[in-house]
Design a protein around this motif. Structure first.
Motif, short mmCIF file in Angstrom:
data_model
loop_
_atom_site.label_atom_id
_atom_site.label_comp_id
_atom_site.label_asym_id
_atom_site.label_seq_id
_atom_site.Cartn_x
_atom_site.Cartn_y
_atom_site.Cartn_z
N CYS A 125 6.13 -40.37 -9.79
CA CYS A 125 7.29 -41.12 -10.31
C CYS A 125 8.58 -40.80 -9.57
O CYS A 125 9.57 -41.52 -9.71
CB CYS A 125 7.46 -40.86 -11.80
N CYS B 298 4.93 -34.18 -12.16
CA CYS B 298 5.73 -33.64 -13.26
C CYS B 298 4.91 -33.47 -14.53
O CYS B 298 5.30 -32.70 -15.40
CB CYS B 298 6.95 -34.52 -13.52
N HIS C 140 0.63 -38.09 -14.75
CA HIS C 140 1.06 -38.65 -13.46
C HIS C 140 0.10 -38.26 -12.34
O HIS C 140 -0.10 -39.02 -11.40
CB HIS C 140 2.49 -38.22 -13.14
N CYS D 257 8.31 -35.36 -8.32
CA CYS D 257 6.95 -35.78 -8.67
C CYS D 257 6.44 -36.76 -7.62
O CYS D 257 7.13 -37.72 -7.26
CB CYS D 257 6.96 -36.43 -10.05
ZN LIG Z 1 6.11 -37.86 -12.64
#
Ligand SMILES: [Zn+2]
Length: 121
Positions: free
Chosen positions: A14, A31, A35, A11
Motif C-alpha cells: 500500500c 505493514c 497486505h 509497505c
Molecule cells: Zn500496507
C-alpha cells in the motif's frame, strides 16, 4: 506527525509508512499480514495476465485519481514559481509554501494499491 524514527519502512503493497520491528530477524516488507497476502494474490493475478515481473494491474479509477492529484500539485508548483517571481519576501514565501502544502495534503490519504484476486477496485 507520526515519528517512525530510523526504522521507518514503506509497505510494499500500500505504500504507507510503518515502524519496523526492532531486533534481529528478517525485515518486514508489509505493514500488515493481509497486505502480504494481497501482494501474493496480485503477483498471481499478474502471472495469469502474462505481465512481466514487477508489473501489476491497477483500477483505472484509482490511477485517474492519482493523476488528478499529481496535476493539482504540478499546477500549485507553477503558481509558486509565479508567486515567488513577483514576491520572494518572507511573507510571500510563507504564503507560497502554504499554497503548495494544501495542494499536497491529499497525498497522505491516497494509497497506491494494485489489484489482487477478487478485488473490485
Ligand atoms: Zn500496507
Amino acid at each position: 506527525m507520526t515519528d517512525y524514527g530510523d526504522a521507518e519502512e514503506r509497505c510494499a503493497w500500500c505504500g504507507r509508512r510503518f515502524a519496523q520491528s526492532p531486533g534481529p530477524g528478517r525485515k518486514r516488507r508489509y505493514c500488515r499480514p493481509s497486505h502480504r497476502q494481497r501482494a501474493y494474490e496480485a503477483r498471481a493475478l499478474a502471472k495469469t495476465h502474462a505481465l512481466a515481473e514487477g508489473q501489476v494491474l491497477m483500477a483505472a479509477e484509482r490511477l485517474d485519481a492519482i493523476r488528478d492529484l499529481l496535476y493539482r500539485i504540478e499546477a500549485a508548483m507553477d503558481d509558486v514559481d509565479a508567486d515567488l517571481a513577483s514576491d520572494d519576501s518572507p511573507d510571500g514565501t510563507r504564503q507560497a509554501l502554504w499554497h503548495l502544502y494544501r495542494a499536497c495534503a491529499e497525498v497522505r490519504t491516497i494509497s497506491l494499491e494494485p489489484l489482487a484476486v477478487g478485488t473490485r477496485r
